[in-house]
Design a protein around this motif. Structure first.
Motif, mmCIF file in Angstrom:
data_model
loop_
_atom_site.group_PDB
_atom_site.id
_atom_site.type_symbol
_atom_site.label_atom_id
_atom_site.label_comp_id
_atom_site.label_asym_id
_atom_site.label_seq_id
_atom_site.Cartn_x
_atom_site.Cartn_y
_atom_site.Cartn_z
ATOM 1 N N PRO A 25 0.584 -1.588 0.378
ATOM 2 C CA PRO A 25 -0.071 0.374 0.042
ATOM 3 C C PRO A 25 0.546 1.214 -0.194
ATOM 4 O O PRO A 25 0.251 2.364 -0.055
ATOM 5 N N GLN A 26 2.019 0.791 -0.429
ATOM 6 C CA GLN A 26 2.814 1.479 -0.309
ATOM 7 C C GLN A 26 2.655 3.184 -1.046
ATOM 8 O O GLN A 26 2.765 4.696 -0.373
ATOM 9 N N LYS A 66 -0.505 5.268 0.107
ATOM 10 C CA LYS A 66 -0.478 6.214 1.274
ATOM 11 C C LYS A 66 0.478 7.068 0.601
ATOM 12 O O LYS A 66 -0.244 7.915 1.582
ATOM 13 N N GLN A 67 1.534 7.361 0.487
ATOM 14 C CA GLN A 67 2.214 8.068 0.403
ATOM 15 C C GLN A 67 1.329 9.910 -0.691
ATOM 16 O O GLN A 67 1.549 10.724 -0.576
ATOM 17 N N ARG A 82 -2.384 11.260 8.426
ATOM 18 C CA ARG A 82 -1.961 10.027 8.505
ATOM 19 C C ARG A 82 -2.614 9.201 7.941
ATOM 20 O O ARG A 82 -4.109 9.625 7.854
ATOM 21 N N VAL A 83 -2.714 7.722 7.693
ATOM 22 C CA VAL A 83 -2.605 6.886 6.793
ATOM 23 C C VAL A 83 -2.417 5.543 7.071
ATOM 24 O O VAL A 83 -1.393 5.178 7.254
ATOM 25 N N TYR A 84 -3.857 4.756 7.673
ATOM 26 C CA TYR A 84 -3.878 3.478 8.419
ATOM 27 C C TYR A 84 -3.789 2.333 7.027
ATOM 28 O O TYR A 84 -4.838 2.823 6.875
ATOM 29 N N GLU A 85 -3.254 1.516 7.470
ATOM 30 C CA GLU A 85 -3.377 0.739 6.686
ATOM 31 C C GLU A 85 -3.379 -1.048 7.261
ATOM 32 O O GLU A 85 -2.155 -1.739 7.839
ATOM 33 N N ASP A 109 -0.126 -1.218 9.089
ATOM 34 C CA ASP A 109 1.188 0.514 8.513
ATOM 35 C C ASP A 109 0.689 1.623 8.437
ATOM 36 O O ASP A 109 -0.317 2.216 8.367
ATOM 37 N N GLU A 143 1.448 6.234 7.833
ATOM 38 C CA GLU A 143 2.228 6.493 7.094
ATOM 39 C C GLU A 143 1.389 8.488 7.542
ATOM 40 O O GLU A 143 -0.136 8.179 8.013
#
Length: 147
Positions: free
Chosen positions: A13-14, A17-18, A27-30, A53, A55
């Motif tokens: 998911p990188q 998220k970026q 903030r972004v959570y996975e 995860d 970011e």
């Protein structure tokens, strides 16, 4: 033996998220399954697990991440204990273990403090450029002694 049936690769998911951070999400959570394929067949590695995860934007200092994660884990620990004590007790009957404990004041060490403590424990300072290479039994009680 060849694989029977369909197989699918998990996607990181990188990038998503970026992109969300670039779109001004703070903030972004996975939370999801993680499958690791590297050579990690040791007692300290898991090749499949559910991961969290994160970011996030950093306003001033990376300690903001440490503070967020510190609060997150303390909240998880307290909530699990409050909501699932009956289940924890049932598991404890079948698999006896020490009660999981944490302190409200989290121990934080700088890299040089950790290196000094490991050296006091008898670890050769010359191998401490990469702390992960230190055998855990050499320092597993270290936090208890200083905390």
């Amino acid at each position: 033996m060849p694989l029977q049936g369909d197989a699918y690769l998990a996607q990181s998911p990188q990038l998503a998220k970026q992109m969300a951070i670039a779109a001004d999400f703070e903030r972004v959570y996975e939370i999801g399954p993680v499958f690791r394929a590297e050579n990690a067949n040791t007692h300290r590695h898991m090749t499949e697990f559910v991961g969290l995860d994160l970011e996030m934007t950093i306003e001033e200092h990376y300690h903001e991440v440490l503070e967020l994660l510190d609060g997150l884990f303390k909240h998880l620990f307290k909530s699990l204990k409050e909501r699932y004590q009956k289940e924890i007790d049932a598991i404890g009957e079948q698999f006896p273990a020490e009660e999981f404990k944490w302190k409200e004041e989290t121990l934080k060490l700088t890299f040089s403090q950790a290196v000094d403590l490991l050296a006091e424990d008898g670890v050769d300072r010359s191998i401490l450029d990469d702390i992960k290479s230190v055998d855990p039994p050499l320092h597993e009680g270290m936090a208890d002694r200083i905390y």
